[in-house]
Scaffold this motif. Structure first.
Motif, PDB file in Angstrom:
ATOM      1  N   ALA A 171       0.851  -1.188   0.000  1.00 22.88           N
ATOM      2  CA  ALA A 171       0.000   0.000   0.000  1.00 22.88           C
ATOM      3  C   ALA A 171       0.887   1.238   0.000  1.00 22.88           C
ATOM      4  O   ALA A 171       2.101   1.157   0.161  1.00 22.88           O
ATOM      5  N   GLY A 172       0.264   2.407  -0.180  1.00 23.55           N
ATOM      6  CA  GLY A 172       1.017   3.653  -0.171  1.00 23.55           C
ATOM      7  C   GLY A 172       1.396   4.116  -1.561  1.00 23.55           C
ATOM      8  O   GLY A 172       1.035   3.512  -2.575  1.00 23.55           O
ATOM      9  N   ASP A 221      -1.266  -7.742   7.385  1.00 23.55           N
ATOM     10  CA  ASP A 221       0.053  -7.125   7.477  1.00 23.55           C
ATOM     11  C   ASP A 221       0.212  -6.156   6.301  1.00 23.55           C
ATOM     12  O   ASP A 221       0.047  -6.560   5.141  1.00 23.55           O
ATOM     13  N   TYR A 222       0.512  -4.902   6.579  1.00 20.08           N
ATOM     14  CA  TYR A 222       0.651  -3.889   5.524  1.00 20.08           C
ATOM     15  C   TYR A 222       2.092  -3.411   5.441  1.00 20.08           C
ATOM     16  O   TYR A 222       2.751  -3.208   6.457  1.00 20.08           O
ATOM     17  N   ILE A 223       2.552  -3.213   4.206  1.00 21.09           N
ATOM     18  CA  ILE A 223       3.925  -2.767   3.982  1.00 21.09           C
ATOM     19  C   ILE A 223       3.922  -1.687   2.902  1.00 21.09           C
ATOM     20  O   ILE A 223       3.172  -1.787   1.916  1.00 21.09           O
ATOM     21  N   HIS A 224       4.711  -0.650   3.101  1.00 22.87           N
ATOM     22  CA  HIS A 224       4.751   0.431   2.115  1.00 22.87           C
ATOM     23  C   HIS A 224       5.370  -0.075   0.818  1.00 22.87           C
ATOM     24  O   HIS A 224       6.383  -0.780   0.822  1.00 22.87           O
ATOM     25  N   GLN A 313      -1.266   8.075   4.647  1.00 22.88           N
ATOM     26  CA  GLN A 313      -1.059   9.476   4.269  1.00 22.88           C
ATOM     27  C   GLN A 313      -0.487   9.597   2.865  1.00 22.88           C
ATOM     28  O   GLN A 313      -0.943  10.427   2.057  1.00 22.88           O
ATOM     29  N   SER A 314       0.510   8.768   2.538  1.00 24.01           N
ATOM     30  CA  SER A 314       1.106   8.844   1.199  1.00 24.01           C
ATOM     31  C   SER A 314       0.100   8.434   0.136  1.00 24.01           C
ATOM     32  O   SER A 314       0.028   9.043  -0.938  1.00 24.01           O
TER      33      SER A 314
END
Length: 329
Positions: A171-172, A221-224, A313-314
């Motif tokens: 995500a991001g 689980d989220y990772i940029h 936010q990004s």
């Protein structure tokens, strides 16, 4: 020598192209633009075509001095894979076979593979580590596992070394604000929540609130995406250093519930974001969280952007600036 990025105009692929460019790499991109976007490419040399086209791949390998491949090109919708498994086997598995055969023909012996947590199926342990069983519950995950196994045997037979990166929820958006997530249809939670914040959806659907978790909703689980991109670059460097083939999980190591994601998005955006509880979806595990200890230790991977507030936010900055995405589909 160049890095060939297949599917490089896609979401994670384009962020990886940007990361390679920042490091001064020569980049060649192959994408059929089925889901990718030309505008997402901040650098590199693009070839528009299909991996299953032998003559097309000959052109790519003959016109460039390629020493490593990062392989993203694949169909990746779980629901669609259950309705059209043949499409997924033909594009994902056969496409990878075509790529590996050309790599062998042209003497390219390093590949980093964009895999998925879907190879594990229902987790045996939380957090999941690389030694847990792989038992996919959908055709998409099964094809990704088949692609990994194919790479293993091309290593045995031809010495093509691979690093498979199994990751969870990307995500991001890029720090520059120039590239972000634009899928059609959109199936990922963070952009769907932000579409609701923008008024492009009437509400966000929460599929089940009776799971065995603190607030009853699924934990993921989220990772940029840029942290993921960095891991692909580190994997190329590891293979260039003579590494044996390996598999790594990429994740935060802790998860967030659907309700937590929505609440943080409300705080970031200042919007209400209506949520509606709906029945569970079949096959949704309660908790999917990765252990990425091995990637941190052996790849030297250090995700720095993956606080959920920063991710959202990004992504919000991107969606506000580009409410219709790239506008090319």
């Amino acid at each position: 020598m160049a890095v060939l990025v297949t599917g490089g105009a896609g979401y994670i692929g384009s962020h990886t192209v940007a990361a390679l460019q920042e490091r001064g790499e020569e980049i060649v991109i192959v994408d059929n633009l089925q889901q990718g976007h030309k505008e997402a490419l901040l650098g590199g040399k693009l070839y528009v075509g299909d991996l299953r086209d032998s003559d097309f791949l000959d052109t790519v390998f003959k016109e460039n001095s390629i020493d490593a491949v990062i392989h993203f090109a694949a169909n990746s919708l779980v629901g669609e894979s259950m309705k059209l498994p043949g499409k997924y086997y033909h594009n994902n598995v056969y496409g990878t076979l075509c790529l590996l055969e050309k790599m062998n023909e042209y003497g390219v012996n390093k590949i980093v593979f964009s895999s998925t947590a879907a190879t594990y199926g229902e987790p045996e342990n939380v957090p999941i580590d690389e030694y847990d069983r792989t038992l996919p519950t959908n055709a998409y995950g099964e094809t990704k596992l088949a692609m990994e196994k194919m790479m293993k045997w091309f290593d045995v037979a031809h010495g093509i070394k691979y690093i498979s990166l199994r990751y969870f929820n990307a995500a991001g958006a890029h720090d520059s604000g120039k590239i972000g997530e634009d899928h059609n249809p959109e199936t990922h939670l963070v952009p769907i929540v932000l579409e609701a914040a923008l008024g492009k959806r009437p509400h966000i659907s929460v599929f089940g609130d009776d799971y065995a978790t603190e607030d009853g909703t699924c934990i993921r689980d989220y990772i940029h995406v840029s942290d993921l991109a960095d891991a692909h670059v580190l994997a190329v460097q590891k293979l260039r250093g003579g590494s044996e083939s390996s598999v790594y999980n990429l994740g935060n190591g802790h998860g967030f519930s659907v309700k937590q994601v929505i609440e943080i998005a409300r705080n970031v955006t200042g919007r209400e974001i209506p949520a509606v509880i709906e029945p569970r979806r079949a096959g949704d595990p309660a908790v999917l969280v990765a252990s990425s200890d091995r990637a941190r230790k052996e790849l030297g991977w250090n995700p720095t952007r993956s606080a959920l507030e920063n991710i959202i936010q990004s992504a919000w900055n991107w969606h506000v600036s580009r409410p219709d995405g790239y506008g090319d589909k």
